[in-house]
Design an enzyme around this catalytic site. Structure first.
Site, PDB file in Angstrom:
ATOM      1  N   HIS A  44      -4.386   0.445  11.622  1.00  0.00           N
ATOM      2  CA  HIS A  44      -5.637  -0.306  11.696  1.00  0.00           C
ATOM      3  C   HIS A  44      -6.220  -0.242  13.110  1.00  0.00           C
ATOM      4  O   HIS A  44      -6.385  -1.276  13.760  1.00  0.00           O
ATOM      5  CB  HIS A  44      -5.398  -1.772  11.311  1.00  0.00           C
ATOM      6  CG  HIS A  44      -4.956  -1.972   9.906  1.00  0.00           C
ATOM      7  ND1 HIS A  44      -4.485  -3.193   9.445  1.00  0.00           N
ATOM      8  CD2 HIS A  44      -4.895  -1.130   8.842  1.00  0.00           C
ATOM      9  CE1 HIS A  44      -4.165  -3.085   8.157  1.00  0.00           C
ATOM     10  NE2 HIS A  44      -4.406  -1.842   7.776  1.00  0.00           N
ATOM     11  N   HIS A  50      -0.353   4.837   8.069  1.00  0.00           N
ATOM     12  CA  HIS A  50      -1.504   4.004   7.715  1.00  0.00           C
ATOM     13  C   HIS A  50      -1.587   2.911   8.773  1.00  0.00           C
ATOM     14  O   HIS A  50      -0.696   2.071   8.895  1.00  0.00           O
ATOM     15  CB  HIS A  50      -1.358   3.392   6.332  1.00  0.00           C
ATOM     16  CG  HIS A  50      -2.434   2.374   6.045  1.00  0.00           C
ATOM     17  ND1 HIS A  50      -3.769   2.680   6.114  1.00  0.00           N
ATOM     18  CD2 HIS A  50      -2.368   1.050   5.748  1.00  0.00           C
ATOM     19  CE1 HIS A  50      -4.488   1.601   5.846  1.00  0.00           C
ATOM     20  NE2 HIS A  50      -3.656   0.593   5.633  1.00  0.00           N
ATOM     21  N   HIS A  73     -11.307  -1.213   7.199  1.00  0.00           N
ATOM     22  CA  HIS A  73      -9.893  -1.349   6.851  1.00  0.00           C
ATOM     23  C   HIS A  73      -9.003  -0.698   7.910  1.00  0.00           C
ATOM     24  O   HIS A  73      -8.274  -1.379   8.622  1.00  0.00           O
ATOM     25  CB  HIS A  73      -9.664  -0.722   5.467  1.00  0.00           C
ATOM     26  CG  HIS A  73      -8.258  -0.799   4.973  1.00  0.00           C
ATOM     27  ND1 HIS A  73      -7.906  -0.359   3.709  1.00  0.00           N
ATOM     28  CD2 HIS A  73      -7.117  -1.211   5.546  1.00  0.00           C
ATOM     29  CE1 HIS A  73      -6.603  -0.526   3.535  1.00  0.00           C
ATOM     30  NE2 HIS A  73      -6.099  -1.043   4.646  1.00  0.00           N
ATOM     31  N   GLU A  81       0.805  -1.212   0.000  1.00  0.00           N
ATOM     32  CA  GLU A  81       0.000   0.000   0.000  1.00  0.00           C
ATOM     33  C   GLU A  81       0.842   1.268   0.000  1.00  0.00           C
ATOM     34  O   GLU A  81       0.400   2.322   0.485  1.00  0.00           O
ATOM     35  CB  GLU A  81      -0.963  -0.024   1.190  1.00  0.00           C
ATOM     36  CG  GLU A  81      -2.024  -1.106   1.050  1.00  0.00           C
ATOM     37  CD  GLU A  81      -3.066  -1.056   2.148  1.00  0.00           C
ATOM     38  OE1 GLU A  81      -4.267  -1.006   1.800  1.00  0.00           O
ATOM     39  OE2 GLU A  81      -2.691  -1.066   3.335  1.00  0.00           O
TER      40      GLU A  81
END
Length: 237
Positions: free
Chosen positions: A102, A100, A168, A81
């Site tokens: 979670h 990024h 996500h 990603e």
């Protein structure tokens, strides 16, 4: 080269793991070092997860995913990603760092259809202001592994510092690595508190408009520097 920056990005990964914003080997943090290169957490065959990130796991690469110096990707793989980072950085020159992650409470709140709103004030002033401006949601739960999907995510972000990726995780962007993770901590706490209020049968409502004048910006020395020292101290670094 970039020893201090590598150490900082690695530290941010460990802070994110300590705060349960990531689990296992998922998630990554990056730092732009110039117009063509960024440092980002990469994965190796001996990877033990973000909680154990070392400065050597932070590799210099180009925005198109190639190694930024000879040997930088020896034994390492760029995150699938990567476009999340590159497109977010390219969209705003003020963004120098991207996380990024979670965070489970944030993901759960998004799946439950709970908007992240400024439901409290002095409990976490930076978090309140973050929510007051709105927390957008990117509705797709896909792996964002190409520029097309990443640009869609950036469009959904609408210039805000954070965006929730429904089902996500989140993307957080800021001028510093520390701020990207601190924003994620605040966002997840808002989500966690919203879930608790909802589970207790309470009504989620924004704080009173009159309260904002008495929720001042206490400055980066308090909101970022002191807050980050605390996060690092929790690690024992």
């Amino acid at each position: 080269m970039f020893d201090q920056q590598r150490a900082l990005v690695a530290q941010a990964c460990r802070v994110a793991a300590a705060r349960a914003l990531v689990d296992g080997i998922l998630g990554h943090v990056s730092l732009r070092v110039d117009d063509e290169h960024l440092l980002i957490r990469c994965r190796s065959d001996s990877d033990n997860g973000l909680a154990f990130t070392r400065p050597s796991d932070i590799r210099l690469i180009t925005f198109d995913g190639n190694e930024g110096a000879p040997g930088e990707l020896d034994g390492y793989r760029v995150p699938n990603e990567l476009p999340i980072h590159t497109e977010t950085l390219l969209a705003d020159p003020g963004h120098r760092a991207v996380a990024h992650l979670h965070p489970p409470a944030t993901v759960a709140a998004s799946l439950a259809g709970i908007d992240i709103r400024p439901i409290y004030g002095a409990y976490d002033i930076p978090g309140a202001w973050l929510a007051r401006g709105g927390v957008p949601v990117y509705e797709r739960a896909v792996l964002i592994r190409n520029s097309r999907l990443a640009k869609d995510m950036v469009a959904a972000m609408r210039g805000r510092p954070v965006v929730i990726l429904r089902g996500h995780g989140i993307t957080s962007a800021a001028s510093t690595v520390e701020q990207t993770v601190l924003q994620a901590i605040s966002l997840n706490e808002l989500a966690r508190m919203s879930l608790r209020v909802n589970a207790a049968g309470g009504v989620l409502r924004d704080i009173d408009e009159a309260d904002w004048d008495d929720l001042p910006d206490l400055g980066s020395g308090f909101n970022v520097d002191a807050a980050w020292r605390h996060e690092v101290a929790r690690l024992g670094d």
